[in-house]
Design a protein around this motif. Structure first.
Motif, PDB file in Angstrom:
ATOM      1  N   LEU A 181      -4.455  -1.549  -5.634  1.00 54.71           N
ATOM      2  CA  LEU A 181      -5.648  -2.190  -5.079  1.00 54.71           C
ATOM      3  C   LEU A 181      -6.158  -1.472  -3.829  1.00 54.71           C
ATOM      4  N   ALA A 182      -5.268  -0.832  -3.083  1.00 56.72           N
ATOM      5  CA  ALA A 182      -5.695  -0.126  -1.867  1.00 56.72           C
ATOM      6  C   ALA A 182      -6.132   1.301  -2.156  1.00 56.72           C
ATOM      7  N   LEU A 183      -5.387   2.004  -3.002  1.00 57.49           N
ATOM      8  CA  LEU A 183      -5.655   3.439  -3.183  1.00 57.49           C
ATOM      9  C   LEU A 183      -6.941   3.708  -3.956  1.00 57.49           C
ATOM     10  N   LEU A 184      -7.220   2.936  -5.000  1.00 55.82           N
ATOM     11  CA  LEU A 184      -8.411   3.209  -5.808  1.00 55.82           C
ATOM     12  C   LEU A 184      -9.705   3.134  -4.986  1.00 55.82           C
ATOM     13  N   PRO A 185      -9.963   2.020  -4.280  1.00 59.32           N
ATOM     14  CA  PRO A 185     -11.177   2.025  -3.441  1.00 59.32           C
ATOM     15  C   PRO A 185     -11.080   2.998  -2.279  1.00 59.32           C
ATOM     16  N   GLY A 186      -9.857   3.263  -1.802  1.00 56.52           N
ATOM     17  CA  GLY A 186      -9.695   4.208  -0.704  1.00 56.52           C
ATOM     18  C   GLY A 186     -10.129   5.610  -1.098  1.00 56.52           C
ATOM     19  N   VAL A 230      -6.409   4.317   2.061  1.00 56.27           N
ATOM     20  CA  VAL A 230      -5.618   5.410   1.487  1.00 56.27           C
ATOM     21  C   VAL A 230      -4.196   5.367   2.016  1.00 56.27           C
ATOM     22  N   PHE A 231      -4.054   5.167   3.327  1.00 54.23           N
ATOM     23  CA  PHE A 231      -2.716   5.093   3.909  1.00 54.23           C
ATOM     24  C   PHE A 231      -1.923   3.945   3.304  1.00 54.23           C
ATOM     25  N   THR A 232      -2.541   2.768   3.210  1.00 55.64           N
ATOM     26  CA  THR A 232      -1.866   1.601   2.636  1.00 55.64           C
ATOM     27  C   THR A 232      -1.492   1.842   1.183  1.00 55.64           C
ATOM     28  N   GLY A 233      -2.410   2.423   0.398  1.00 61.44           N
ATOM     29  CA  GLY A 233      -2.129   2.687  -1.013  1.00 61.44           C
ATOM     30  C   GLY A 233      -0.971   3.646  -1.196  1.00 61.44           C
ATOM     31  N   LEU A 234      -0.996   4.766  -0.473  1.00 57.42           N
ATOM     32  CA  LEU A 234       0.090   5.743  -0.579  1.00 57.42           C
ATOM     33  C   LEU A 234       1.411   5.138  -0.119  1.00 57.42           C
ATOM     34  N   ARG A 235       1.343   4.395   0.973  1.00 59.17           N
ATOM     35  CA  ARG A 235       2.548   3.795   1.539  1.00 59.17           C
ATOM     36  C   ARG A 235       3.263   2.919   0.526  1.00 59.17           C
ATOM     37  N   PHE A 236       2.528   2.051  -0.162  1.00 59.14           N
ATOM     38  CA  PHE A 236       3.194   1.091  -1.034  1.00 59.14           C
ATOM     39  C   PHE A 236       3.439   1.624  -2.443  1.00 59.14           C
ATOM     40  N   LEU A 237       2.705   2.628  -2.880  1.00 54.26           N
ATOM     41  CA  LEU A 237       3.070   3.271  -4.147  1.00 54.26           C
ATOM     42  C   LEU A 237       4.375   4.050  -3.985  1.00 54.26           C
ATOM     43  N   ILE A 238       4.557   4.702  -2.846  1.00 57.48           N
ATOM     44  CA  ILE A 238       5.834   5.372  -2.578  1.00 57.48           C
ATOM     45  C   ILE A 238       6.958   4.350  -2.508  1.00 57.48           C
ATOM     46  N   PHE A 255     -14.118   5.471  -1.254  1.00 57.92           N
ATOM     47  CA  PHE A 255     -14.890   5.268  -0.027  1.00 57.92           C
ATOM     48  C   PHE A 255     -14.387   6.079   1.163  1.00 57.92           C
ATOM     49  N   GLU A 256     -13.126   6.458   1.171  1.00 56.26           N
ATOM     50  CA  GLU A 256     -12.570   7.174   2.314  1.00 56.26           C
ATOM     51  C   GLU A 256     -12.269   8.637   2.030  1.00 56.26           C
ATOM     52  N   GLY A 257     -11.869   8.926   0.786  1.00 58.05           N
ATOM     53  CA  GLY A 257     -11.484  10.284   0.459  1.00 58.05           C
ATOM     54  C   GLY A 257     -10.127  10.619   1.048  1.00 58.05           C
ATOM     55  N   VAL A 258      -9.550  11.716   0.590  1.00 62.73           N
ATOM     56  CA  VAL A 258      -8.237  12.127   1.089  1.00 62.73           C
ATOM     57  C   VAL A 258      -8.065  13.619   0.844  1.00 62.73           C
ATOM     58  N   SER A 259      -7.323  14.262   1.688  1.00 59.69           N
ATOM     59  CA  SER A 259      -7.043  15.690   1.538  1.00 59.69           C
ATOM     60  C   SER A 259      -5.549  15.920   1.671  1.00 59.69           C
ATOM     61  N   SER A 278      -0.453   3.023  13.474  1.00 55.81           N
ATOM     62  CA  SER A 278      -1.646   3.296  14.276  1.00 55.81           C
ATOM     63  C   SER A 278      -1.978   4.782  14.297  1.00 55.81           C
ATOM     64  N   THR A 279      -0.985   5.636  14.511  1.00 59.18           N
ATOM     65  CA  THR A 279      -1.242   7.072  14.629  1.00 59.18           C
ATOM     66  C   THR A 279      -1.690   7.685  13.318  1.00 59.18           C
ATOM     67  N   ALA A 280      -1.291   7.102  12.184  1.00 60.38           N
ATOM     68  CA  ALA A 280      -1.680   7.654  10.889  1.00 60.38           C
ATOM     69  C   ALA A 280      -3.184   7.581  10.662  1.00 60.38           C
ATOM     70  N   MET A 281      -3.865   6.671  11.356  1.00 59.27           N
ATOM     71  CA  MET A 281      -5.302   6.499  11.154  1.00 59.27           C
ATOM     72  C   MET A 281      -6.122   7.695  11.636  1.00 59.27           C
ATOM     73  N   SER A 282      -5.483   8.633  12.375  1.00 58.57           N
ATOM     74  CA  SER A 282      -6.219   9.808  12.842  1.00 58.57           C
ATOM     75  C   SER A 282      -6.439  10.832  11.737  1.00 58.57           C
ATOM     76  N   SER A 283      -5.701  10.701  10.623  1.00 61.71           N
ATOM     77  CA  SER A 283      -5.786  11.707   9.565  1.00 61.71           C
ATOM     78  C   SER A 283      -6.260  11.155   8.227  1.00 61.71           C
ATOM     79  N   VAL A 284      -6.013   9.875   7.944  1.00 57.94           N
ATOM     80  CA  VAL A 284      -6.445   9.271   6.680  1.00 57.94           C
ATOM     81  C   VAL A 284      -7.024   7.893   6.961  1.00 57.94           C
ATOM     82  N   GLY A 285      -7.781   7.368   5.988  1.00 57.58           N
ATOM     83  CA  GLY A 285      -8.346   6.035   6.131  1.00 57.58           C
ATOM     84  C   GLY A 285      -7.303   4.957   5.909  1.00 57.58           C
ATOM     85  N   PRO A 286      -7.594   3.728   6.345  1.00 52.97           N
ATOM     86  CA  PRO A 286      -6.604   2.646   6.227  1.00 52.97           C
ATOM     87  C   PRO A 286      -6.246   2.287   4.793  1.00 52.97           C
TER      88      PRO A 286
END
Length: 312
Positions: free
Chosen positions: A202-207, A45-53, A210-214, A35-43
């Protein structure tokens, strides 16, 4: 079929269910981080990074598993099943993570928990896997426990809650499919690696589109990423796949519903939150459900050790 304890020879039903209980603990303790991760990245992007790691961390172990089975590589049919399980997993996790942006924790816990009562129906309809009769009342008791644990009420429903209901369908399908595909392939680590990779891509590419990341956003959530990718992600979901080879899907769903119980306990221990009387009753119902599905087959002298499900 009796199964002796051990990775190659099999696992007792009790040991498998204890691993699922450990999985539920790690999932429940990670809910705040998700829940707290959503304050800095989109859902996405977070899901994509989480499962690629998670996939990267699991890759060496999957490679070692592959070396042990050099004479019997994963067939194309099973590889297709791995990808299919990954797609179902992605739909469930992406819908849940996206819904957390707009819905309440109470609604999320209860509506996601609907999968507990869906699993026995899907198992029976898709694979004629009839659960022990005790599973039906235990499923309803577990669902009621999740509801009471969330306060015994639902806040105003929104479109995020609709997403969670659909999410519960995919969670139920995932629980049913994981045990079947994991056993029929005999390659639980390969299945885990494949599903993590599918979800990550599947999560990171559209993320990214549509969401971007820094880099600053990723830096802000490094602790959340570490815990949810390595422990509650890679480790816990791999334990789920291994354990579900030796227990029934309906039993697994009820035991995994303890995620809500552990989330509440971690909130009390770590954040100083306190459960009211209704929440304590909910905890008791979930715990009673877990005990029921564990002891009922032993009392009736059925399924003391779960037989591996037949091949697909």
């Amino acid at each position: 079929m009796r199964c002796s304890m051990g990775y190659r020879g099999g696992m007792s039903r009790l040991a498998a269910n204890l691993l699922l209980l450990l999985t539920a603990f790690m999932w429940g303790s990670a809910f705040v981080a998700q829940s707290t991760a959503m304050s800095s990245v989109g859902p996405l992007v977070f899901t994509g990074l989480r499962f690629l790691i998670a996939a990267a961390c699991l890759a060496p172990f999957a490679w070692r598993e592959a070396r042990r089975h050099r004479g019997a590589p994963v067939s194309r049919a099973h590889m297709g099943m791995f990808v299919g399980v990954g797609v179902v997993f992605f739909l469930g996790i992406a819908l849940q993570q996206s819904a957390l942006v707009v819905t309440t924790v109470t609604n999320a816990g209860f509506l996601t928990g609907l999968y507990v009562v869906m699993v026995p129906f899907f198992g029976a309809a898709l694979f004629r896997d009839m659960p022990h009769p005790a599973v039906w009342p235990a499923s309803l008791a577990s669902l009621a426990g999740v509801y009471l644990l969330g306060g015994g009420h639902m806040d105003g429903l929104n479109w995020g809650d609709g997403m969670l209901i659909i999410c519960a369908v995919f969670w139920a399908l995932h629980v049913v499919l994981v045990g079947r595909v994991g056993m029929s392939s005999g390659r639980p680590l390969a299945l885990a690696f494949a599903q993590f990779s599918v979800v990550g891509v599947l999560a990171l590419l559209p993320g990214l589109v549509f969401e971007g990341v820094s880099l600053a956003g990723i830096k802000d959530i490094w602790l959340e990423l570490f815990y949810t990718s390595i422990l509650s992600g890679g480790f816990a979901f791999t334990l789920q796949i291994i354990a579900q080879r030796w227990t029934k899907a309906a039993d697994a769903a009820i035991i995994l519903s303890a995620e809500a119980l552990f989330a509440a306990l971690c909130g009390a221990l770590i954040l100083g939150e306190r459960l009211d009387a209704m929440g304590l009753v909910g905890c008791g119902l979930i715990f009673a459900s877990i005990v029921m599905v564990q002891l009922a087959p032993l009392i009736t002298r059925r399924d003391r050790y779960a037989s591996p499900p037949p091949g697909l």
